[in-house]
Write a protein that holds these residues in place. Structure first.
Motif, PDB file in Angstrom:
ATOM      1  N   UNK A  17      17.244 -22.290  12.616  1.00  0.00           N
ATOM      2  CA  UNK A  17      17.864 -22.131  13.924  1.00  0.00           C
ATOM      3  C   UNK A  17      18.571 -23.423  14.335  1.00  0.00           C
ATOM      4  N   UNK A  18      19.714 -23.268  14.951  1.00  0.00           N
ATOM      5  CA  UNK A  18      20.407 -24.383  15.575  1.00  0.00           C
ATOM      6  C   UNK A  18      21.285 -25.172  14.627  1.00  0.00           C
ATOM      7  N   UNK A  19      22.021 -26.081  15.231  1.00  0.00           N
ATOM      8  CA  UNK A  19      22.994 -26.891  14.501  1.00  0.00           C
ATOM      9  C   UNK A  19      22.457 -28.283  14.174  1.00  0.00           C
ATOM     10  N   UNK A  27      17.134 -26.791  11.638  1.00  0.00           N
ATOM     11  CA  UNK A  27      18.567 -26.792  11.991  1.00  0.00           C
ATOM     12  C   UNK A  27      19.474 -26.837  10.758  1.00  0.00           C
ATOM     13  N   UNK A  28      20.712 -26.434  10.971  1.00  0.00           N
ATOM     14  CA  UNK A  28      21.706 -26.391   9.906  1.00  0.00           C
ATOM     15  C   UNK A  28      22.000 -27.744   9.294  1.00  0.00           C
ATOM     16  N   UNK A  29      22.014 -28.799  10.124  1.00  0.00           N
ATOM     17  CA  UNK A  29      22.275 -30.138   9.589  1.00  0.00           C
ATOM     18  C   UNK A  29      21.204 -30.543   8.588  1.00  0.00           C
ATOM     19  N   UNK A  55      18.176 -13.331  11.652  1.00  0.00           N
ATOM     20  CA  UNK A  55      18.743 -13.812  12.913  1.00  0.00           C
ATOM     21  C   UNK A  55      19.454 -15.159  12.776  1.00  0.00           C
ATOM     22  N   UNK A  56      20.122 -15.387  11.657  1.00  0.00           N
ATOM     23  CA  UNK A  56      20.867 -16.629  11.484  1.00  0.00           C
ATOM     24  C   UNK A  56      21.955 -16.714  12.548  1.00  0.00           C
ATOM     25  N   UNK A  63      27.184 -25.219  10.635  1.00  0.00           N
ATOM     26  CA  UNK A  63      26.777 -26.585  10.281  1.00  0.00           C
ATOM     27  C   UNK A  63      26.344 -26.670   8.826  1.00  0.00           C
ATOM     28  N   UNK A  64      25.591 -25.681   8.362  1.00  0.00           N
ATOM     29  CA  UNK A  64      25.083 -25.710   6.991  1.00  0.00           C
ATOM     30  C   UNK A  64      26.193 -25.526   5.965  1.00  0.00           C
TER      31      UNK A  64
END
Length: 109
Positions: A17-19, A27-29, A55-56, A63-64
């Motif tokens: 979840x999240x950037x 998170x994606x980072x 639920x991506x 970000x990923x």
């Protein structure tokens, strides 16, 4: 040919979840920096299995995957040649990843 198979819910986080890091450890980072980019640097092909979570969010995926081009120094051609991904139940996730990669390519031209 060296291939890496990444299953996000097993190899990274059960609920990504999240950037950014302030969004949490899933998170994606973090996924890009700790798992995806290193795999892209050391393998000829990288397959990302998105199954197991439905639920991506757009921010995580952008970000990923788009971040490979914007932040991690990969070219669009490298990403499109090396990277494959699949979600068996929610095909719109695959479409969104492709859109975020294309947007990153356009932004970095």
């Amino acid at each position: 040919m060296k291939t890496s198979n990444i299953k996000i819910v097993r190899d990274f986080h059960p609920k990504p979840y999240g950037r950014y890091p302030e969004d949490g450890e899933g998170c994606g980072q973090f996924f890009r920096e700790k798992i995806l980019a290193p795999a892209m640097r050391t393998n000829d092909k990288v397959f990302v299995d998105l199954n197991g979570y439905n639920r991506y969010g757009r921010s995580f995926l952008d970000e990923a995957f788009g971040g490979l081009i914007r932040e991690s120094g990969f070219t669009g051609n490298e990403v499109k040649t090396k990277l494959t991904y699949r979600h068996d139940l929610v095909k719109s996730i695959e479409t969104l990843i492709a859109e975020r990669i294309d947007a990153a390519i356009k932004d970095c031209e």
